[in-house]
Design an enzyme around this catalytic site. Structure first.
Site, PDB file in Angstrom:
ATOM      1  N   ASP A 140      41.656  -8.438  -5.621  1.00 23.11           N
ATOM      2  CA  ASP A 140      40.957  -7.251  -5.134  1.00 23.11           C
ATOM      3  C   ASP A 140      40.064  -6.713  -6.249  1.00 23.11           C
ATOM      4  OD1 ASP A 140      40.504  -4.609  -3.749  1.00 23.11           O
ATOM      5  OD2 ASP A 140      42.067  -5.401  -2.441  1.00 23.11           O
ATOM      6  N   HIS A 195      40.409   0.900  -4.043  1.00 19.74           N
ATOM      7  CA  HIS A 195      40.700  -0.087  -3.004  1.00 19.74           C
ATOM      8  C   HIS A 195      41.871  -1.003  -3.356  1.00 19.74           C
ATOM      9  CE1 HIS A 195      39.850  -3.645  -0.424  1.00 19.74           C
ATOM     10  NE2 HIS A 195      39.325  -2.763   0.396  1.00 19.74           N
ATOM     11  N   SER A 520      40.983  -4.124   5.505  1.00 14.80           N
ATOM     12  CA  SER A 520      41.533  -4.185   4.150  1.00 14.80           C
ATOM     13  C   SER A 520      42.916  -3.550   4.090  1.00 14.80           C
ATOM     14  CB  SER A 520      40.624  -3.451   3.169  1.00 14.80           C
ATOM     15  OG  SER A 520      39.484  -4.198   2.867  1.00 14.80           O
TER      16      SER A 520
END
Length: 735
Positions: A140, A195, A520
């Protein structure tokens, strides 16, 4: 899926409207109306009774803002928003046992794992010793090592199989929970965007109590396998390159991870040989590692699913039973219900309303002004007001805030998820937005306020959100993708203090836990479930874990009457962690099977040669027709619009249940399906565990709907296990 996570939520928000209410919403509160046991009569419809009661006491036919929840399975009752006088009337009604306030008890979870049935503590079966040996590799954009979600309190040393390192750069420290870190971008493994931290904690974060987003979603934040370890691979800055992605896979496989979660993707599918994720995941599969990838955020358009390799578990995004709504209250008392995650309190003050069309500068075209386009708004007409904008795909809320707007009201035709904004915001449906524009045009001094976001019970969950990418699989037409759907909407998980929760530079807020939406977010839910299954079956192959997840999924409501709500949206259904532990039968496929699949798909011989390390040669004998890959779902695209057809699927199942078991086949046609499905043999007998049995499914029919797929479910049952596989047939005109 990178920055598109937030953007997708922005263009796919939930719309709900209220034409008006008799009482001030501030005077209403939620009450539980308990009505005892369910009547035994088959004609009794709890939902209808509950709605009738509310309609009677409110005098309104539209009560969607009042009914919060119906209890209709184990006992009878409902939760409704009522005034005190309405509560008194309900309490006197025939059949009502009691009416009491919906008290706020201390929550024990932030909903997504509980929604799937994976409860905390002794309520969920766990194998802690093995779970602590499970390593999830997160490819990621980095991670926040100081987060309490990654504390190693109570953890022993890393598993002996771990071969990785902690190479996170300056001011980065690993521990016995976050056991490894690498980076490929030059800035270290630390997540300067939230994220990667969010996805890692969703999959495997510790249980952290009393967490909320400014009071929203309060409870215990946790991952699916809190006792497992995490290794972080930072392959992204604002974007992620193929080179860095492959580097991440390369290291993760060698480091000894058990599951890989990668919440990264493109706008559409690439050929397998050109897809770094498909390539990396193939090698992971060959080493016994399952890769989980979000389906993509380009829905609801057909043919947009981007994780299309059979050796990848491709995950769509769907809702949970908790939703966020943000009300707009007009000066005349009318209330419109929109979507956002608004933590700002305007304290009920009404501000002037202005439509972007009327606030555009003289040099701005009308359409751009309607959309509050960049450089388009006249600051003198916007400052101190609530601005209405018809939302374009590239809308930037910073532009409106920069011009001095107090708040923003957007229009979106979609009904999915709430957006975190740097200023008060609500997103309305097109009808509500148009009615608001009419209100502005017909009122001398139009004003409104935006209330703080409220949590509501989402009765329609799970529902695949519109931004989630849809099939068909444009690379392998006879392979159904996505495989599964999992929670991906308004997920609260760990975040970074290096960026604002809205990712806006004008937003000065910093939080340790934030709300994000996207595939995601659904991917790490599935990765957590995969790790959960592996903690009980450490020797199971990736395909066995994938099969156990797919064949035990909850059936979704549908298929619907439009393409976007069919199996091309959700695959086998909604993920069920508890059921996945006991699938009964699994569909196994190994490296050789996938090479034969690629051979049958027409992959270049050179690609297959190097992919297999020179151990595979594509010949007629080694070729497998793609639809005959031993996959847990079955799909076939028909060429042209033939009036009649017959297709067959060859499958083999392995018994992982009990010895001396007999499975009977049952075919359930979905609504309106005209398929004829035969299974041969129709009964499978197993004397031992690990025994295999093969069968053929023959599907025939004629005059299928050219615009919608036709589908059915094959269910193998031994009285305890129900092994379900979707069957989907579609034509050229279906998308």
């Amino acid at each position: 899926m990178g920055k598109r996570v937030v953007f997708s939520c922005l263009i796919a928000l939930f719309l709900n409207s209220v034409s008006g209410v008799t009482n001030d919403p501030q005077d209403q509160q939620a009450y539980v109306v308990y009505m005892g046991s369910l009547p035994s009569s088959e004609d009794y419809s709890p939902m209808s009774i509950h709605m009738n009661i509310i309609q009677e006491v409110t005098g309104k036919s539209s009560i969607e803002d009042r009914l919060v929840r119906s209890y209709k399975r184990s006992f009878n009752g409902f939760v409704a928003r009522l005034t005190e006088s309405e509560r008194e009337r309900v309490a006197k009604m025939e059949g009502v046992v009691s009416v009491f306030p919906n008290k706020k008890l201390k929550l024990q979870t932030t909903t997504s794992w509980d929604f799937m049935g994976l409860k905390e503590g002794k309520r969920t079966k766990r194998n802690p010793a093995v779970e602590s040996d499970i390593i999830i590799g997160v490819i990621d954009n980095g991670i926040t090592p100081e987060s309490e979600s990654f504390s190693d309190k109570g953890f022993g040393p890393p598993p002996k199989k771990w071969k990785g390192v902690c190479s996170g750069g300056n001011n980065f420290t690993c521990n016995n929970k976050l056991i490894g870190a690498r980076y490929y971008t030059g800035i270290g493994a630390r997540g300067y965007r939230g994220h990667g931290t969010h996805t890692a904690s969703t999959a495997a974060g510790n249980a952290v109590e009393d967490i909320s987003f400014f009071g929203l979603g309060n409870g215990t934040v946790r991952g699916g396998v809190p006792a497992s370890r995490i290794a972080a691979y930072n392959v992204c800055l604002d974007l992620c390159t193929s080179a860095d992605i492959l580097s991440g896979f390369d290291d993760a496989i060698a480091d000894g991870v058990d599951i890989i979660n990668i919440s990264i993707g493109s706008e559409t599918a690439w050929l397998y040989r050109d897809d770094p994720i498909a390539i990396g995941a193939f090698h992971a599969m060959a080493k016994g590692i399952l890769t989980v990838n979000g389906a993509g955020n380009s829905g609801p358009k057909a043919g947009t699913v981007q994780a299309v390799a059979p050796w990848i578990l491709s995950v769509a995004a769907s809702t949970t039973n908790r939703g966020f709504v943000t009300k707009v209250v007009l000066r005349d008392g009318k209330t419109l219900v929109g979507k956002s995650v608004n933590t700002f309190d305007l304290k009920g003050k009404k501000y002037p309303l202005v439509y972007g069309k009327s606030a555009g500068s003289s040099t701005c075209e009308e359409e751009s002004a309607k959309q509050c386009g960049k450089g388009c708004l006249d600051q003198s007409l916007v400052k101190g007001k609530i601005v209405l904008c018809r939302q374009p795909e590239d809308f930037n809320v910073d532009e409106v805030q920069y011009k001095g707007a107090v708040a923003v009201i957007l229009m979106s035709p979609k009904d999915d998820c709430a957006l975190v904004s740097p200023l008060p915001l609500s997103v309305l449906s097109q009808d509500d937005f148009d009615s608001l524009v009419s209100y502005i045009n017909s009122t001398k001094s139009p004003k409104a306020t935006i209330l703080k976001t409220e949590e509501v019970f989402n009765q329609t969950a799970p529902k695949v959100v519109s931004f989630s990418s849809r099939g068909p699989n444009i690379i392998a037409l006879d392979l159904l993708k996505p495989d599964i759907t999992a929670p991906g909407v308004e997920i609260l998980a760990a975040y970074t203090l290096n960026d604002s929760p809205s990712e806006s530079k004008r937003d000065i807020r910093r939080v340790k836990y934030s709300v994000l939406s996207g595939t995601s977010m659904s991917g790490p839910h599935a990765a957590g479930v995969a790790a959960y299954v592996k903690s009980f079956y450490p020797k199971w192959s990736p395909s066995m874990i994938q099969s156990s997840i797919m064949t035990t999924a909850w059936p979704m409501n549908g298929p619907g009457t439009d393409f976007a709500s069919t199996e091309f949206a959700y695959g086998a259904g909604h993920i069920d962690p508890i059921a996945a532990l006991n699938p009964g039968l699994v569909y196994e496929s190994n490296e050789a099977d996938h090479l034969a699949f690629l051979c049958g798909l027409g992959a270049p011989a050179k690609f297959l040669k190097y992919l297999s390390g020179g151990n595979f040669s594509c010949t007629e004998e080694s070729k497998t027709e793609p639809r005959n890959l031993n996959y847990p779902s079955m799909s076939a695209k028909l060429e042209g619009s033939s009036s009649s057809f017959t297709v067959s699927f060859e499958r083999t199942v392995t018994n992982v249940g009990t010895p001396n078991s007999v499975y009977n086949s049952n075919v359930v046609l979905n609504n309106g399906s005209k398929l004829s499905v035969k299974v041969s043999p129709s009964v499978l007998s197993f004397k031992t565990v690990s025994e295999k049995r093969s069968f053929t499914v023959t599907v025939s029919g004629s005059n299928l709907d050219p615009k919608l797929p036709s589908s059915a479910n094959l269910i193998w049952s031994d009285g305890t296990h129900n092994v379900r596989s979707p069957i989907v047939i579609y034509t050229d005109g279906a998308y």
